[in-house]
Design a protein around this motif. Structure first.
Motif, PDB file in Angstrom:
ATOM      1  N   SER A  66       0.925  -1.270   0.089  1.00  0.00           N
ATOM      2  CA  SER A  66       0.082   0.040   0.063  1.00  0.00           C
ATOM      3  C   SER A  66       0.870   1.378   0.058  1.00  0.00           C
ATOM      4  CB  SER A  66      -0.837  -0.263   1.290  1.00  0.00           C
ATOM      5  OG  SER A  66      -0.260  -0.028   2.594  1.00  0.00           O
ATOM      6  N   LYS A  67       0.344   2.315  -0.479  1.00  0.00           N
ATOM      7  CA  LYS A  67       1.260   3.599  -0.517  1.00  0.00           C
ATOM      8  C   LYS A  67       1.874   4.095   0.877  1.00  0.00           C
ATOM      9  CE  LYS A  67       0.743   8.260  -2.389  1.00  0.00           C
ATOM     10  NZ  LYS A  67       0.144   9.288  -2.945  1.00  0.00           N
ATOM     11  N   TRP A  71       0.302  -2.395   4.490  1.00  0.00           N
ATOM     12  CA  TRP A  71      -0.216  -3.395   3.818  1.00  0.00           C
ATOM     13  C   TRP A  71       0.643  -4.213   2.982  1.00  0.00           C
ATOM     14  CZ3 TRP A  71      -6.089  -1.825   3.178  1.00  0.00           C
ATOM     15  CH2 TRP A  71      -6.474  -1.608   4.430  1.00  0.00           C
ATOM     16  N   VAL A  84      -4.583  -9.314   2.053  1.00  0.00           N
ATOM     17  CA  VAL A  84      -3.698  -8.358   2.740  1.00  0.00           C
ATOM     18  C   VAL A  84      -3.223  -8.653   3.822  1.00  0.00           C
ATOM     19  CG1 VAL A  84      -3.922  -5.993   3.553  1.00  0.00           C
ATOM     20  CG2 VAL A  84      -5.341  -6.629   1.652  1.00  0.00           C
ATOM     21  N   LEU A 107      -1.322  -0.104  -7.732  1.00  0.00           N
ATOM     22  CA  LEU A 107      -2.224   1.051  -7.086  1.00  0.00           C
ATOM     23  C   LEU A 107      -2.212   2.231  -7.909  1.00  0.00           C
ATOM     24  CD1 LEU A 107      -1.422   0.315  -3.280  1.00  0.00           C
ATOM     25  CD2 LEU A 107      -3.789   0.232  -4.430  1.00  0.00           C
ATOM     26  N   GLY A 111      -3.077   5.896  -4.236  1.00  0.00           N
ATOM     27  CA  GLY A 111      -3.116   4.899  -3.095  1.00  0.00           C
ATOM     28  C   GLY A 111      -4.349   4.049  -3.045  1.00  0.00           C
ATOM     29  N   ASN A 112      -5.480   4.635  -3.869  1.00  0.00           N
ATOM     30  CA  ASN A 112      -6.654   3.802  -4.049  1.00  0.00           C
ATOM     31  C   ASN A 112      -7.256   4.383  -5.166  1.00  0.00           C
ATOM     32  OD1 ASN A 112      -8.728   1.849  -2.966  1.00  0.00           O
ATOM     33  ND2 ASN A 112      -9.713   3.691  -2.317  1.00  0.00           N
ATOM     34  N   LEU A 114      -7.300   0.011  -6.443  1.00  0.00           N
ATOM     35  CA  LEU A 114      -6.265  -0.950  -6.867  1.00  0.00           C
ATOM     36  C   LEU A 114      -7.106  -1.707  -8.358  1.00  0.00           C
ATOM     37  CD1 LEU A 114      -4.355  -3.634  -5.053  1.00  0.00           C
ATOM     38  CD2 LEU A 114      -6.152  -4.381  -6.842  1.00  0.00           C
ATOM     39  N   ILE A 129      -9.731  -0.745  -2.089  1.00  0.00           N
ATOM     40  CA  ILE A 129      -9.029  -1.360  -1.056  1.00  0.00           C
ATOM     41  C   ILE A 129      -9.371  -0.934   0.507  1.00  0.00           C
ATOM     42  CG2 ILE A 129      -6.685  -1.622  -2.512  1.00  0.00           C
ATOM     43  CD1 ILE A 129      -5.642   0.393  -0.786  1.00  0.00           C
TER      44      ILE A 129
END
Length: 339
Positions: A66-67, A71, A84, A107, A111-112, A114, A129
């Motif tokens: 994740s950014k 995660w 995850v 991604l 960050g969202n 995905l 996500i």
């Protein structure tokens, strides 16, 4: 003699102190998905050893962070879902939905959401996500595989292995607005960090095609020649650029080599011998180390990016496939985690 010994001792101590001081800043977690063991190997990039093994679902392949680096998101292809995990504790967090046989995720730059390629249904699935819901599906070619995101987050590029195309998709309306024919079985699409080019590897074609994303015109094509290796054994898959886009690295499958390429002239500078059937590549966040996953020798090769030399081989699980390293520094507690 006494003076020389004392000077040498001081120099050695100084070097040791420097090394110890630099350690925490350069120690990152590197996550390796092991396709046939159903695990993720966690490597300490400073110690260059596996410090933990995460048990996953069936056939883990594409893997990202994740950014915020909290995660680890992995495609468990045979379970038709994504899983995850917490990047600090290595604990399972939740599942995310996908289509059948998800292979590679990426991604959005924010960050969202995905985006994930589903090899069995000719779709790219868009997933929130945080909500854990599917936003939409985007039709693409047959056997979608590679996923590349433009640095500005406006364009997604997906490759289709059987259709032999790179599909250009808008991220604001999910429209497939252009298709570029490349060579046989395209695997990976990778943008330069300045957005000026996207490179597409073709596993069976044995080439890398360079595309200008502004007009989707082909700017060049890279071929490979290795003494003593037949053409059919040179199968480009993973592609990565160094920090300033001056060099590109391409994993060449059963040729057991990583090609180092001048990213401006498109000339191959050298070939680095690695393990057997090298699949994918991933840099540490400082771009000092490049990790190459070697599918059939069950290890990863660590490449020093300054010298472009392989410096270590690290045993992992069976058939290491994907690799990612992010802003997730190793803490002292991690070194005692069970393997």
């Amino acid at each position: 003699m006494t003076f020389l010994k004392t000077t040498a001792a001081i120099a050695a101590l100084s070097l040791t102190s420097l090394a110890l001081g630099a350690g925490p800043a350069s120690a990152y977690k590197v996550f390796i998905s092991n396709e046939k063991e159903n695990t993720i190997s966690v490597i300490d990039s400073e110690k260059m050893e596996v410090i933990h093994t995460i048990k996953t679902g069936n056939r883990p392949r594409g893997i990202i962070l994740s950014k915020d680096g909290k995660w680890v998101i992995v495609c468990t292809s045979d379970d038709n879902r994504m899983q995850v995990y917490d990047a600090e504790t290595f604990q399972y967090v939740k599942d995310l939905p996908s289509g059948p046989d998800p292979e590679l995720p990426i991604l959005h730059t924010s960050g969202n959401p995905l985006y994930v390629s589903n090899e069995d249904d000719n779709l790219v699935t868009v997933v929130d996500i945080f909500k854990g819901t599917i936003i939409t599906d985007v039709p693409v070619g047959v056997e979608p595989e590679g996923m590349g995101m433009s640095p500005d987050g406006k364009v997604l590029v997906n490759t289709s292995e059987t259709t032999n195309m790179a599909h250009f998709i808008t991220t604001d309306g999910y429209k497939n607005f252009d298709n570029v024919l490349v060579d046989n079985r395209p695997r990976v699409a990778e943008f330069k960090s300045d957005g000026s080019e996207v490179w597409v590897s073709a596993e069976i074609g044995g080439t890398v095609t360079i595309i200008d994303p502004a007009d989707r015109k082909i700017k060049g094509k890279i071929t490979f020649e290795i003494q003593g290796i037949t053409k059919d054994a040179i199968q480009p898959v993973g592609v990565r650029f160094n920090q300033d886009n001056s060099k590109a690295y391409v994993a060449l499958g059963p040729a057991n080599r990583v090609a180092v390429i001048d990213a401006k002239t498109y000339k191959v500078e050298k070939y680095i011998l690695v393990g057997q059937r090298v699949w994918n590549l991933g840099f540490t966040p400082d771009f000092k180390l490049l990790f190459a996953t070697n599918g059939t020798s069950n290890d990863v090769t660590v490449i020093d990016a300054a010298s472009d030399k392989a410096i270590k081989s690290i045993k992992t699980g069976r058939y290491p496939w994907g690799v990612v390293s992010g802003l997730t520094p190793v803490k002292a507690a991690d070194t005692s985690a069970p393997k």
